[in-house]
Enzyme design. Structure first.
Site, mmCIF file in Angstrom:
data_model
loop_
_atom_site.group_PDB
_atom_site.id
_atom_site.type_symbol
_atom_site.label_atom_id
_atom_site.label_comp_id
_atom_site.label_asym_id
_atom_site.label_seq_id
_atom_site.Cartn_x
_atom_site.Cartn_y
_atom_site.Cartn_z
ATOM 1 C CB SER A 144 -53.984 -121.326 46.869
ATOM 2 O OG SER A 144 -55.289 -120.810 46.754
ATOM 3 C CE1 TYR A 157 -56.063 -126.278 47.989
ATOM 4 C CE2 TYR A 157 -56.716 -123.985 48.230
ATOM 5 C CZ TYR A 157 -56.129 -124.989 47.487
ATOM 6 O OH TYR A 157 -55.598 -124.701 46.251
HETATM 7 N N1 LIG Z 1 -57.213 -124.696 39.914
HETATM 8 C C1 LIG Z 1 -57.297 -123.664 40.727
HETATM 9 O O1 LIG Z 1 -58.234 -122.854 40.662
HETATM 10 C C2 LIG Z 1 -56.204 -123.448 41.759
HETATM 11 C C3 LIG Z 1 -56.218 -122.239 42.458
HETATM 12 C C4 LIG Z 1 -55.222 -122.018 43.412
HETATM 13 C C5 LIG Z 1 -54.240 -122.962 43.632
HETATM 14 N N2 LIG Z 1 -54.258 -124.133 42.931
HETATM 15 C C6 LIG Z 1 -53.203 -125.107 43.209
HETATM 16 O O2 LIG Z 1 -52.569 -125.488 42.012
HETATM 17 C C7 LIG Z 1 -52.080 -126.824 42.128
HETATM 18 C C8 LIG Z 1 -52.577 -127.647 40.955
HETATM 19 O O3 LIG Z 1 -54.003 -127.622 40.988
HETATM 20 P P1 LIG Z 1 -54.892 -128.089 39.737
HETATM 21 O O4 LIG Z 1 -56.118 -127.282 39.792
HETATM 22 O O5 LIG Z 1 -54.068 -128.113 38.514
HETATM 23 O O6 LIG Z 1 -55.233 -129.598 40.230
HETATM 24 P P2 LIG Z 1 -55.824 -130.816 39.393
HETATM 25 O O7 LIG Z 1 -56.509 -130.315 38.182
HETATM 26 O O8 LIG Z 1 -56.605 -131.635 40.362
HETATM 27 O O9 LIG Z 1 -54.519 -131.638 38.949
HETATM 28 C C9 LIG Z 1 -53.745 -132.243 39.951
HETATM 29 C C10 LIG Z 1 -52.597 -133.025 39.360
HETATM 30 O O10 LIG Z 1 -51.874 -133.616 40.440
HETATM 31 C C11 LIG Z 1 -51.955 -135.049 40.375
HETATM 32 N N3 LIG Z 1 -52.110 -135.524 41.762
HETATM 33 C C12 LIG Z 1 -53.105 -135.263 42.629
HETATM 34 N N4 LIG Z 1 -52.875 -135.864 43.795
HETATM 35 C C13 LIG Z 1 -51.691 -136.520 43.655
HETATM 36 C C14 LIG Z 1 -50.913 -137.343 44.534
HETATM 37 N N5 LIG Z 1 -51.313 -137.607 45.775
HETATM 38 N N6 LIG Z 1 -49.735 -137.829 44.074
HETATM 39 C C15 LIG Z 1 -49.316 -137.563 42.807
HETATM 40 N N7 LIG Z 1 -50.011 -136.798 41.936
HETATM 41 C C16 LIG Z 1 -51.188 -136.306 42.365
HETATM 42 C C17 LIG Z 1 -53.169 -135.336 39.477
HETATM 43 O O11 LIG Z 1 -53.069 -136.584 38.803
HETATM 44 P P3 LIG Z 1 -53.672 -137.934 39.485
HETATM 45 O O12 LIG Z 1 -55.085 -137.648 39.829
HETATM 46 O O13 LIG Z 1 -53.498 -138.982 38.421
HETATM 47 O O14 LIG Z 1 -52.819 -138.206 40.678
HETATM 48 C C18 LIG Z 1 -53.038 -134.183 38.480
HETATM 49 O O15 LIG Z 1 -52.030 -134.452 37.539
HETATM 50 C C19 LIG Z 1 -52.571 -127.345 43.486
HETATM 51 O O16 LIG Z 1 -51.552 -127.230 44.449
HETATM 52 C C20 LIG Z 1 -53.713 -126.404 43.815
HETATM 53 O O17 LIG Z 1 -53.932 -126.301 45.198
HETATM 54 C C21 LIG Z 1 -55.216 -124.398 42.000
#
Ligand SMILES: NC(=O)c1ccc[n+]([C@@H]2O[C@H](COP(=O)([O-])OP(=O)(O)OC[C@H]3O[C@@H](n4cnc5c(N)ncnc54)[C@H](OP(=O)(O)O)[C@@H]3O)[C@@H](O)[C@H]2O)c1
Length: 254
Positions: A144, A157
Site C-alpha cells: 500500500s 496498517y
Molecule cells: N482498496 C484499497 O484502497 C487498497 C489500497 C491500498 C492497499 N490495499 C491492499 O490491497 C489488498 C486487497 O484489498 P481489498 O481492498 O481488495 O480488500 P477487500 O475488498 O476487503 O477484499 C479482501 C479479500 O480477502 C479476503 N480475506 C480477508 N481476510 C482474509 C483472511 N483472513 N483469510 C482469507 N481471505 C481473507 C476477503 O474474503 P473473505 O472476507 O471471505 O475472507 C476478500 O476476498 C489488501 O492487502 C489491502 O491492504 C487496498
C-alpha cells in the site's frame, strides 16, 4: 521474444473473491493462467468458482482463513496436489482497523499484524518448495502507499505494509539465484469493499481526490494490471521493486 501472457502459469491468489484479489484472479485467468483462490466465506468462493467455470476458465479454490495455520497447510496441500508446483504467489489478503494510535486495543493491532504480515510470512515460506519447482516463479505482494507515507489509515496498517515492502526487497535478493522474483504493488485508494467505509465519507473522499493528480479513485483492475505484469515473464529482469498505483499521489505534495 515472449508475449504479454500468463499462458502456462499456475497462480495462487489469496483473497480472490472480492476487491483487488478478485480483479487479479480475473485478469490472470483472461491472460491464460490457471488460478487458485482462497477466502474465509465458502459461499463466496463457490460463487466465484462457478462463475469462472461457467465461462470455461480454469479456476480452483477453497475456503481458508490465512491467519489459521491449519487452513494455510490445507491450502498449500491443495495447490501441491493440483499442480505440483507454483509459478505465481499473490499475497493479497489485507485488513485494517482505522483508529487514532492510542485507541487501539492490543488484540486489534495484533490482528492487523497477523493478517497483513505474519500470514504473508507463513504462506510465502510454505510456498517456497513449490516456487522452486517453477521455471520462472514470481511472488507479488500487495502492499500500500501507506507503507511509505501516512494516509490516515492508522499506524499499525502502515507498519505491516512497510514490513511487507522490506520482505519484498530481502527475499528478492535472497531468492534471485533460485530464479524466484519478488515484487510489490502499492495501491492508493481503490474502489473495493475494504476502502468503502472511507470513500463513503464525503469529506474524506474530497481530501483523497484533492491529493490525487489523476483526480479519481482507482478501479480494482488498475492494481491488478500491475500485478499481472509482475507475474509475467515479460518482467523477467524486475525483482525487488514496488509498483505504486496511485494516480500520481506520491509524486505530488498537496
Ligand atoms: N482498496 C484499497 O484502497 C487498497 C489500497 C491500498 C492497499 N490495499 C491492499 O490491497 C489488498 C486487497 O484489498 P481489498 O481492498 O481488495 O480488500 P477487500 O475488498 O476487503 O477484499 C479482501 C479479500 O480477502 C479476503 N480475506 C480477508 N481476510 C482474509 C483472511 N483472513 N483469510 C482469507 N481471505 C481473507 C476477503 O474474503 P473473505 O472476507 O471471505 O475472507 C476478500 O476476498 C489488501 O492487502 C489491502 O491492504 C487496498
Amino acid at each position: 521474444m515472449s508475449s504479454w501472457t500468463l499462458e502456462g502459469k499456475c497462480a495462487l491468489v489469496t483473497g480472490g473473491t472480492k476487491g483487488i484479489g478478485w480483479a487479479i484472479a480475473e485478469e490472470f485467468l483472461l491472460l491464460g493462467a490457471e488460478v487458485f483462490i482462497v477466502a474465509r466465506h465458502a459461499e463466496d468462493v463457490e460463487a466465484r468458482l462457478a462463475e469462472w467455470k461457467g465461462r470455461g476458465l480454469p479456476a480452483y479454490g477453497l475456503r481458508a482463513d490465512v491467519t489459521a495455520a491449519a487452513d494455510r497447510a490445507a491450502m498449500i496441500a491443495a495447490v501441491e496436489q493440483r499442480w505440483g508446483r507454483l509459478d505465481v504467489l499473490v499475497n493479497n489478503v489485507g485488513m485494517n482497523i482505522r483508529k487514532p494510535f492510542a485507541d487501539y486495543e492490543e488484540a486489534e493491532y495484533r490482528s492487523i499484524f497477523e493478517t497483513n504480515l505474519f500470514s504473508v510470512l507463513a504462506i510465502t515460506r510454505l510456498c517456497f518448495p513449490l516456487l522452486q519447482r517453477s521455471r520462472g516463479a514470481s511472488v507479488v505482494n500487495i502492499s500500500s502507499v501507506a507503507a511509505s507515507v501516512d494516509v490516515r489509515s492508522g499506524a499499525p496498517y502502515g507498519m505491516t505494509k512497510a514490513a511487507e515492502l522490506q520482505l519484498t526487497r530481502s527475499l528478492a535478493v535472497e531468492w534471485a539465484p533460485l530464479g524466484i522474483r519478488v515484487n510489490a504493488v502499492s495501491p492508493w485508494y481503490t474502489r473495493t469493499p475494504l476502502a468503502e467505509p472511507v470513500l463513503r465519507q464525503p469529506e474524506r473522499l474530497e481530501g483523497i481526490l484533492r491529493r490525487t493528480p489523476l483526480g479519481r479513485i482507482a478501479e480494482m483492475e488498475e492494481p491488478a494490471a500491475a500485478a499481472a505484469f509482475l507475474a509475467m515473464d515479460k518482467s523477467s529482469y524486475i525483482t525487488g521493486q514496488n509498483i505504486v498505483v496511485d494516480g500520481g499521489m506520491m509524486a505530488g505534495a498537496l
